[in-house]
Write an enzyme that holds these catalytic residues in place. Structure first.
Site, PDB file in Angstrom:
ATOM      1  N   LYS A 185       0.839  -1.212   0.000  1.00  0.00           N
ATOM      2  CA  LYS A 185       0.000   0.000   0.000  1.00  0.00           C
ATOM      3  C   LYS A 185       0.871   1.259   0.000  1.00  0.00           C
ATOM      4  CE  LYS A 185       0.625   1.376   4.433  1.00  0.00           C
ATOM      5  NZ  LYS A 185       0.930   2.702   4.963  1.00  0.00           N
ATOM      6  N   THR A 242      -3.765   5.532   3.207  1.00  0.00           N
ATOM      7  CA  THR A 242      -2.458   6.060   2.830  1.00  0.00           C
ATOM      8  C   THR A 242      -2.485   6.779   1.479  1.00  0.00           C
ATOM      9  OG1 THR A 242      -1.606   4.144   4.030  1.00  0.00           O
ATOM     10  CG2 THR A 242      -0.018   5.441   2.851  1.00  0.00           C
TER      11      THR A 242
HETATM   12  O1  LIG Z   1       1.213   3.185   7.750  1.00  0.00           O
HETATM   13  C1  LIG Z   1       0.705   4.255   7.940  1.00  0.00           C
HETATM   14  C2  LIG Z   1      -0.752   4.433   8.046  1.00  0.00           C
HETATM   15  O2  LIG Z   1      -1.400   3.225   8.227  1.00  0.00           O
HETATM   16  C3  LIG Z   1       1.551   5.463   8.003  1.00  0.00           C
HETATM   17  O3  LIG Z   1       1.791   5.859   6.702  1.00  0.00           O
HETATM   18  P1  LIG Z   1       3.148   6.589   6.307  1.00  0.00           P
HETATM   19  O4  LIG Z   1       4.290   5.685   6.707  1.00  0.00           O
HETATM   20  O5  LIG Z   1       3.039   6.808   4.851  1.00  0.00           O
HETATM   21  O6  LIG Z   1       3.184   7.886   7.071  1.00  0.00           O
END
Ligand SMILES: O=C(CO)COP(=O)(O)O
Ligand SMILES: NC(=O)C1=CN([C@@H]2O[C@H](COP(=O)(O)OP(=O)(O)OC[C@H]3O[C@@H](n4cnc5c(N)ncnc54)[C@H](OP(=O)(O)O)[C@@H]3O)[C@@H](O)[C@H]2O)C=CC1
Length: 320
Positions: A185, A242
């Site tokens: 993701k 995300t």
């Molecule tokens: O895993 C995350 C949300 O579930 C955090 O996302 P990021 O690492 O892109 O900040």
């Protein structure tokens, strides 16, 4: 059951704050100076500013002290997981290790569960993953995550002990599916950030999310994971969060790429290494993962966003 969190980054600190609502928690950092700062200010100003540390959250730089608890949450970036396990093998042997990282190891193509199995086979292994921003958890906002553990009894016990007032845990025994969802993701979020950053619109993002999800499922099926797992919190849930929020560092890296801006290289962005690891793995297996390949091209500066979009839009037409 008392737990310790190893790694005082944004996520580890947020998990420790939430767990402290149920009982004493220990938060370990490798940096004694950082621990002294947190003990003094009762805040992790370096990684999660503005979130008070509850009184029953004990901070330490002594791993032996943190490892007195049986359940240890490992909240370090994916590419650091093996190094951490190797450095503290003696203290971690026999413990219940719950990886909280998302990604694929660049050097081996393995996910967190497989890395733990390889590096510390004498421990018990689980994974905590799914849609949640550290700040949301620390603020007490409602979140739901996946607890993945191949051993169903241990999974049930961890689900009980790590579930908190604002962290609702669902469980699965499909650790591979949970790993793939959490890792991939982030790659698709970089792609989505790039199209939004370049002004290509929400329709393009929806297309990328959907076809990115198809790539996630393709990899999962090929490796023997359960398709249903990808439809849950660890896959679809985290993809939705995300790819649509500027709180995500992966999405923000994509935005910067799309705008032609420089992105702070010190920020933890798991999707970059994971894109490279997955692209290499997919090529080796002869698996078609065109969005992942485009993200690698963009990150390496070998592909412009225009060229990436043209490559994706002119692929042979096929059934959905
Ligand atoms: O895993 C995350 C949300 O579930 C955090 O996302 P990021 O690492 O892109 O900040
Ligand atoms: N932030 C979030 O909202 C969420 C993050 N996650 C996942 O959690 C994982 C960690 O991310 P996050 O907490 O945000 O990252 P941060 O960048 O905030 O923090 C990383 C932490 O890991 C520590 N660390 C790095 N390498 C080692 C090592 N070899 N040994 C010990 N400690 C180490 C760092 O210590 P030091 O400061 O000393 O360098 C730092 O405290 C990632 O996989 C991420 O995808 C999952 C859900 C939400």
């Amino acid at each position: 059951m008392s737990v310790s969190v190893l790694g005082a980054g944004a996520f580890g600190t947020a998990l420790a704050i939430s767990l402290a609502g149920k009982g004493a928690v220990t938060l370990w950092s490798r940096d004694a100076g950082h621990v002294a700062e947190m003990a003094e200010s009762r805040e992790n100003a370096r990684r999660l500013p503005g979130m008070p540390l509850p009184q029953n959250l004990n901070v330490t730089s002594e791993l032996q002290q943190a490892a007195q608890n049986r359940v240890l949450l490992l909240a370090v970036p994916m590419q650091q997981l093996r190094r951490m396990l190797d450095a503290h093998r003696a203290e971690l042997t026999g413990k219940v290790l719950v990886a909280c990282c998302k990604g694929i190891e660049l050097t081996t193509g393995l996910g967190p569960i497989e890395v733990m199995r390889e590096a510390l086979p004498e421990a018990h292994h689980a994974l905590l993953t799914g849609p949640s921003f550290a700040a949301d958890i620390a603020m007490g906002l409602p979140t739901a995550l996946t607890l993945a553990c191949a051993d169903p009894d241990l999974g049930k016990s961890l689900q009980q002990s790590l579930n908190t007032a604002n962290l609702r845990l669902y469980r699965t025994t499909d650790t591979l599916g949970a790993e793939i969802g959490g890792a991939l993701k982030n790659v698709i979020a970089i792609a989505c950030g790039a199209v939004i950053g370049a002004g290509l619109g929400d329709s393009a993002r929806a297309a990328l999310m959907t076809r990115g999800y198809a790539e996630m499922q393709r990899l999962a099926r090929h490796l023997g994971a359960e398709a249903d797992t990808l439809a849950g919190l660890s896959g679809f849930g985290d993809l939705a969060l995300t790819c649509t929020s500027t709180l995500s560092r992966n999405y923000r890296l994509g935005l910067a790429l799309g705008r032609g801006e420089v992105f702070d290289p010190t920020v933890t962005v798991e999707g970059a290494a994971t894109a490279h690891a997955t692209d290499a793995k997919a090529r080796a297996m002869g698996l078609d993962m065109p969005i992942t390949a485009c993200v690698v091209g963009l990150l390496d500066g070998k592909l412009t966003l225009d060229a990436a979009m043209t490559a994706l839009l002119t692929r042979p037409l096929k059934e959905e």
